[in-house]
Design a protein around this motif. Structure first.
Motif, short mmCIF file in Angstrom:
data_model
loop_
_atom_site.label_atom_id
_atom_site.label_comp_id
_atom_site.label_asym_id
_atom_site.label_seq_id
_atom_site.Cartn_x
_atom_site.Cartn_y
_atom_site.Cartn_z
N MET A 1 0.86 -1.31 0.05
CA MET A 1 0.03 0.07 0.01
C MET A 1 0.89 1.40 0.06
O MET A 1 0.51 2.42 -0.64
N GLU A 2 2.00 1.12 0.79
CA GLU A 2 2.81 2.33 0.93
C GLU A 2 3.41 2.73 -0.80
O GLU A 2 3.74 3.86 -0.96
N GLN A 3 3.76 1.63 -1.35
CA GLN A 3 4.35 1.65 -2.56
C GLN A 3 3.20 2.26 -3.54
O GLN A 3 3.75 3.32 -4.49
N GLU A 4 2.08 1.89 -3.37
CA GLU A 4 1.02 2.51 -4.16
C GLU A 4 0.79 3.80 -4.08
O GLU A 4 0.61 4.77 -4.96
N LEU A 5 0.94 4.39 -2.66
CA LEU A 5 0.73 5.90 -2.27
C LEU A 5 1.95 6.52 -2.96
O LEU A 5 1.88 7.52 -3.42
N ALA A 6 3.29 6.10 -2.77
CA ALA A 6 4.58 6.51 -3.23
C ALA A 6 4.21 6.87 -4.89
O ALA A 6 4.63 7.93 -5.26
N ASP A 7 3.72 5.65 -5.65
CA ASP A 7 3.48 5.75 -7.04
C ASP A 7 2.47 7.15 -7.43
O ASP A 7 2.87 8.08 -8.27
N ALA A 8 1.39 6.99 -6.68
CA ALA A 8 0.45 8.11 -6.79
C ALA A 8 0.85 9.52 -6.57
O ALA A 8 0.54 10.28 -7.23
N ARG A 9 1.58 9.73 -5.59
CA ARG A 9 2.13 10.70 -5.13
C ARG A 9 3.32 11.43 -6.44
O ARG A 9 3.15 12.57 -6.83
N ALA A 10 3.84 10.35 -6.91
CA ALA A 10 5.09 10.70 -7.81
C ALA A 10 4.21 11.12 -8.97
O ALA A 10 4.64 11.94 -9.70
N ARG A 11 3.18 10.37 -9.58
CA ARG A 11 2.27 10.66 -10.78
C ARG A 11 1.78 12.21 -10.49
O ARG A 11 1.74 12.92 -11.50
N HIS A 12 1.16 12.36 -9.38
CA HIS A 12 0.63 13.88 -9.29
C HIS A 12 1.48 14.90 -9.20
O HIS A 12 1.36 15.96 -9.86
N MET A 13 2.88 14.54 -8.74
CA MET A 13 4.04 15.60 -8.89
C MET A 13 4.46 15.85 -10.27
O MET A 13 4.77 17.11 -10.53
N ARG A 14 4.62 14.73 -11.05
CA ARG A 14 4.93 14.77 -12.32
C ARG A 14 3.97 15.80 -13.19
O ARG A 14 4.29 16.55 -14.03
N ALA A 37 -7.78 12.43 -11.31
CA ALA A 37 -7.70 10.96 -11.07
C ALA A 37 -6.34 10.68 -10.23
O ALA A 37 -6.38 9.83 -9.52
N ALA A 38 -5.33 11.58 -10.47
CA ALA A 38 -3.97 11.10 -9.65
C ALA A 38 -4.27 11.83 -8.12
O ALA A 38 -3.67 11.05 -7.34
N GLN A 39 -5.03 12.76 -8.05
CA GLN A 39 -5.16 13.19 -6.69
C GLN A 39 -6.19 12.04 -6.16
O GLN A 39 -5.75 11.84 -4.97
N ARG A 40 -7.23 11.77 -6.65
CA ARG A 40 -8.01 10.70 -6.31
C ARG A 40 -7.41 9.60 -5.81
O ARG A 40 -7.38 8.91 -4.65
N ASP A 41 -6.41 8.93 -6.63
CA ASP A 41 -5.61 7.77 -6.55
C ASP A 41 -4.69 8.01 -5.17
O ASP A 41 -4.70 6.99 -4.31
N ARG A 42 -4.14 9.13 -5.20
CA ARG A 42 -3.08 9.57 -3.95
C ARG A 42 -4.14 9.60 -2.58
O ARG A 42 -3.70 9.14 -1.62
N ASP A 43 -5.08 10.30 -2.79
CA ASP A 43 -6.07 10.30 -1.56
C ASP A 43 -6.51 8.83 -1.09
O ASP A 43 -6.77 8.58 0.11
N ILE A 44 -7.02 7.98 -1.91
CA ILE A 44 -7.41 6.50 -1.71
C ILE A 44 -6.26 5.92 -1.07
O ILE A 44 -6.44 5.22 -0.06
N ALA A 45 -5.03 5.89 -1.72
CA ALA A 45 -4.10 5.24 -1.06
C ALA A 45 -3.78 5.65 0.38
O ALA A 45 -3.58 4.91 1.37
N GLY A 46 -3.64 7.01 0.54
CA GLY A 46 -3.45 7.67 1.86
C GLY A 46 -4.61 7.39 2.77
O GLY A 46 -4.11 7.04 3.91
#
Length: 142
Positions: A1-14, A37-46
């Motif tokens: 799950m933490e990897q998913e959060l890191a990936d979602a944050r990285a996608r959002h930042m890009r 979608a990137a914000q939603r994925d980041r929020d869901i993972a968090g």
């Protein structure tokens, strides 16, 4: 799950960096939907990680005193409780019981047992049931 959060944050930042560099227009509907979608994925993972942390709890270390207290608590509940409650207490920590000709095997999840042992007190009289975050789906729950 933490990897998913890191990936979602990285996608959002890009995506945000594309806007900062002038390579993407924030008013473009396609870009805006990708950003949402990137914000939603980041929020869901968090939220998922926070939920797991809440369920696990801080618990602390399991000491011999906590094990003795938990064993006494369960022994009392199983010996002196009503039958439905006895079954519920056993089911709260045991997943399966297999009986063979020469051996008996009791299987349960270690994380559940650790959580129960770390929280065991004489005042605790509840049996964990259900999942608070349960959501209906539009298939089998109609």
């Amino acid at each position: 799950m933490e990897q998913e959060l890191a990936d979602a944050r990285a996608r959002h930042m890009r995506l945000l960096q594309l806007v900062e560099l002038g390579l993407a227009d924030p008013t473009d509907p396609d870009f805006a939907s990708r950003l949402r979608a990137a914000q939603r994925d980041r929020d869901i993972a968090g939220i998922g990680i926070e939920r797991v942390r809440r369920r696990i709890g801080s618990g602390g270390t399991i000491t011999p005193d906590k094990i003795v207290a938990f064993a006494a608590f369960m022994r009392d509940r199983i010996r002196n409780g009503d039958v439905p409650y006895r079954k519920a207490y056993i089911r709260s920590i045991v997943d399966t019981i297999s009986v063979d000709d020469t051996q008996l095997t009791i299987v349960g999840r270690r994380d559940v047992l650790e959580a129960r042992v770390s929280k065991a007190t004489k005042q605790e009289a509840t049996v964990p049931t259900g999942i608070q975050e349960w959501r209906t789906r539009q298939d089998s729950n109609l």
